[in-house]
Design a protein around this motif. Structure first.
Motif, PDB file in Angstrom:
ATOM      1  N   ALA A 128       0.826  -1.210   0.000  1.00 32.45           N
ATOM      2  CA  ALA A 128       0.000   0.000   0.000  1.00 32.45           C
ATOM      3  C   ALA A 128       0.858   1.257   0.000  1.00 32.45           C
ATOM      4  O   ALA A 128       0.572   2.223  -0.723  1.00 32.45           O
ATOM      5  N   GLY A 129       1.907   1.244   0.797  1.00 32.75           N
ATOM      6  CA  GLY A 129       2.748   2.432   0.907  1.00 32.75           C
ATOM      7  C   GLY A 129       3.472   2.791  -0.372  1.00 32.75           C
ATOM      8  O   GLY A 129       3.743   3.972  -0.637  1.00 32.75           O
ATOM      9  N   LEU A 130       3.786   1.781  -1.185  1.00 27.06           N
ATOM     10  CA  LEU A 130       4.509   2.014  -2.445  1.00 27.06           C
ATOM     11  C   LEU A 130       3.602   1.974  -3.666  1.00 27.06           C
ATOM     12  O   LEU A 130       4.093   2.066  -4.804  1.00 27.06           O
ATOM     13  N   ASP A 131       2.284   1.830  -3.451  1.00 26.92           N
ATOM     14  CA  ASP A 131       1.337   1.645  -4.564  1.00 26.92           C
ATOM     15  C   ASP A 131       1.779   0.492  -5.458  1.00 26.92           C
ATOM     16  O   ASP A 131       1.634   0.532  -6.693  1.00 26.92           O
ATOM     17  N   ALA A 132       2.314  -0.557  -4.829  1.00 26.43           N
ATOM     18  CA  ALA A 132       2.843  -1.689  -5.590  1.00 26.43           C
ATOM     19  C   ALA A 132       1.751  -2.540  -6.215  1.00 26.43           C
ATOM     20  O   ALA A 132       2.039  -3.390  -7.067  1.00 26.43           O
ATOM     21  N   GLY A 133       0.502  -2.321  -5.797  1.00 28.85           N
ATOM     22  CA  GLY A 133      -0.597  -3.042  -6.422  1.00 28.85           C
ATOM     23  C   GLY A 133      -0.906  -2.565  -7.824  1.00 28.85           C
ATOM     24  O   GLY A 133      -1.706  -3.191  -8.530  1.00 28.85           O
ATOM     25  N   LEU A 134      -0.280  -1.477  -8.249  1.00 26.39           N
ATOM     26  CA  LEU A 134      -0.540  -0.921  -9.585  1.00 26.39           C
ATOM     27  C   LEU A 134       0.523  -1.331 -10.598  1.00 26.39           C
ATOM     28  O   LEU A 134       0.536  -0.830 -11.724  1.00 26.39           O
ATOM     29  N   VAL A 135       1.435  -2.207 -10.185  1.00 28.15           N
ATOM     30  CA  VAL A 135       2.413  -2.739 -11.145  1.00 28.15           C
ATOM     31  C   VAL A 135       2.152  -4.234 -11.320  1.00 28.15           C
ATOM     32  O   VAL A 135       1.696  -4.894 -10.399  1.00 28.15           O
ATOM     33  N   TYR A 136       2.386  -4.737 -12.527  1.00 26.87           N
ATOM     34  CA  TYR A 136       2.204  -6.161 -12.819  1.00 26.87           C
ATOM     35  C   TYR A 136       0.815  -6.648 -12.418  1.00 26.87           C
ATOM     36  O   TYR A 136       0.656  -7.492 -11.538  1.00 26.87           O
ATOM     37  N   ASN A 137      -0.192  -6.105 -13.087  1.00 28.24           N
ATOM     38  CA  ASN A 137      -1.575  -6.457 -12.759  1.00 28.24           C
ATOM     39  C   ASN A 137      -2.030  -7.688 -13.524  1.00 28.24           C
ATOM     40  O   ASN A 137      -2.974  -7.662 -14.324  1.00 28.24           O
ATOM     41  N   SER A 138      -1.341  -8.789 -13.283  1.00 30.85           N
ATOM     42  CA  SER A 138      -1.675 -10.086 -13.864  1.00 30.85           C
ATOM     43  C   SER A 138      -1.379 -11.167 -12.840  1.00 30.85           C
ATOM     44  O   SER A 138      -0.596 -10.955 -11.918  1.00 30.85           O
ATOM     45  N   PHE A 139      -2.020 -12.317 -13.014  1.00 30.72           N
ATOM     46  CA  PHE A 139      -1.820 -13.419 -12.077  1.00 30.72           C
ATOM     47  C   PHE A 139      -2.083 -14.736 -12.803  1.00 30.72           C
ATOM     48  O   PHE A 139      -2.984 -14.816 -13.627  1.00 30.72           O
ATOM     49  N   PRO A 140      -1.318 -15.807 -12.557  1.00 31.97           N
ATOM     50  CA  PRO A 140      -0.268 -15.938 -11.540  1.00 31.97           C
ATOM     51  C   PRO A 140       1.090 -15.362 -11.947  1.00 31.97           C
ATOM     52  O   PRO A 140       1.909 -15.067 -11.087  1.00 31.97           O
ATOM     53  N   LYS A 141       1.333 -15.214 -13.259  1.00 27.72           N
ATOM     54  CA  LYS A 141       2.620 -14.665 -13.685  1.00 27.72           C
ATOM     55  C   LYS A 141       2.604 -13.143 -13.616  1.00 27.72           C
ATOM     56  O   LYS A 141       1.541 -12.513 -13.558  1.00 27.72           O
ATOM     57  N   MET A 142       3.777 -12.558 -13.624  1.00 29.62           N
ATOM     58  CA  MET A 142       3.925 -11.109 -13.603  1.00 29.62           C
ATOM     59  C   MET A 142       4.365 -10.668 -14.991  1.00 29.62           C
ATOM     60  O   MET A 142       5.543 -10.776 -15.345  1.00 29.62           O
ATOM     61  N   SER A 143       3.381 -10.237 -15.816  1.00 31.79           N
ATOM     62  CA  SER A 143       3.620  -9.869 -17.228  1.00 31.79           C
ATOM     63  C   SER A 143       4.330 -10.986 -17.983  1.00 31.79           C
ATOM     64  O   SER A 143       5.313 -10.767 -18.695  1.00 31.79           O
TER      65      SER A 143
END
Length: 402
Positions: A275-290
């Motif tokens: 939350a502090g780094l807004d890390a939820g807005l990078v690599y918005n895919s699952f299970p792989k990351m891009s």
């Protein structure tokens, strides 16, 4: 002293019954040496009455602690919404009493808005914000601060009452003082966190003012510890232990239950860094990351150690890994509990833990895939408390009787 008087009153009331009025002139405190001559059955009546008073008093303490837990969980939810709506830096001052009165007139609102404009968040994030929009984020932060003050009142007033009535045992007195200290300390930590966002030193063109992820994790972590400690104490008061089977794998089950709680706590704490780094807005895919299991920029920062707390890619990767590990551990705990044949209440607790774990992972994946929608993300934050609560409940149920 107050509890002693209550017990003496119950004792004297018993003495006034027709069959033993002959003892009514004696005081349980001043004539203890004479009371030793009482029949055993009379002493047992006194003990039953004393334990009944003590038991009722303890249950009230348990319900009070549960109410405090509810207030703390509400603060966690409101705090999450404050963060998600970018409202946390809208009040640029902190005063214990003055903050309780929000701006009333148009002039007061304009003066408050002008104060906000002097700080980096307005310049870099909310440059086009109107006064009406500012009011919305102001009231969000105002609600969060007032809720914190309400927690203090809900805790302090009954605590003073229970101390005065002698309803708290010595261990409970110590815990109550610790809880009170943590609640007060949380107010300081909250302002310390906000101050970190009022100063800004851009490290790159896309950087924006935000509170320190370290201070945010400290604020959230202390809230979770306070919540968990009060809940575990309340469970110990309100839920007498049920006997567990003498199964050879019971020790392994207890270890798994403790491990599930520990890993769930660290997963929740890693979520504060997300939350502090807004890390939820990078690599918005699952299970792989891009398209990759391990992204290329996972150790892009130097020195390497800071990637785990400052690189959004690494922080999100760690949170994913911790979440999957937590769910796997919970699943193992659930399977072992069913094979051991635990008590009915422990079985309910482990079933609730499994449900909370599955729901929490589902909310986390949904939050990621849909670019952190506010309500889903807030539910995901609350879900961390649900997992911790059910893990604590199971841990309580599996305790050995002393």
């Amino acid at each position: 002293m107050a509890m002693l008087l209550i017990r003496n009153y119950s004792f004297i009331s018993a003495l006034k019954q027709p069959c033993y009025k002959q003892f009514s002139h004696l005081s349980p405190v001043r004539h203890a040496h004479q009371l030793k001559k009482f029949p055993k059955w009379l002493g047992s009546i006194y003990k039953r009455q004393s334990s009944r008073v003590s038991g009722n008093g303890e249950r009230k303490v348990g319900y009070w602690l549960l109410a405090c837990c509810g207030m703390v969980s509400g603060s966690v939810i409101i705090g999450g919404l404050t963060r998600l709506t970018e409202s946390g830096l809208s009040m640029v001052n902190w005063h214990l009493l003055k903050d309780m009165r929000p701006p009333q007139t148009q002039e007061e609102w304009e003066a408050e808005f002008e104060k906000y404009k002097q700080f980096p968040e307005y310049e870099y994030v909310h440059k086009e914000m109107t006064l009406e929009q500012y009011r919305a984020i102001y009231y969000m932060e105002y609600l969060h601060r007032m809720w914190g003050r309400a927690i203090g009142l809900v805790f302090a007033i009954p605590a003073i009452y229970f101390f005065a009535r002698g309803s708290l045992s010595r261990p409970l007195k110590i815990r109550t003082l610790v809880y009170g200290g943590l609640i007060g300390f949380q107010g300081f930590i909250g302002w310390w966190m906000v101050k970190s966002g009022l100063k800004f030193d851009a490290k790159c063109e896309t950087d924006i003012p935000r509170v320190s992820q370290y201070r945010l994790a400290t604020h959230f972590g202390l809230a979770v510890l306070l919540y968990a400690s009060m809940l575990y104490t309340a469970l110990g008061i309100l839920l007498p232990l049920q006997p567990q089977p003498a199964h050879p794998r019971m020790k392994a089950l207890r270890i798994l239950a403790h491990s599930s709680l520990g890993i769930a706590f660290f997963t929740a704490l890693s979520g504060a860094f997300v939350a502090g780094l807004d890390a939820g807005l990078v690599y918005n895919s699952f299970p792989k990351m891009s398209g990759a299991w391990i992204p290329d920029d996972i150790l892009a920062f130097s020195p390497k150690i800071v990637n785990f707390t400052e690189n959004p890619t690494t922080v999100q990767f760690d949170h994913r890994l911790l979440g999957i590990t937590t769910l796997s551990l919970i699943g193992t705990t659930w399977a072992l509990a069913r094979s051991v044949g635990v008590s009915p209440r422990a079985r309910l607790a482990v079933n609730c833990l499994a449900l909370a774990g599955v729901t929490q992972v589902t909310l986390g994946i949904t939050t990621l895939l849909y670019f952190v929608p506010t309500l889903v993300a807030a539910s995901h934050q609350f879900g961390s408390l649900a997992v911790l609560s059910t893990a604590l409940w199971l841990m309580h149920e599996l305790r050995k009787k002393r």
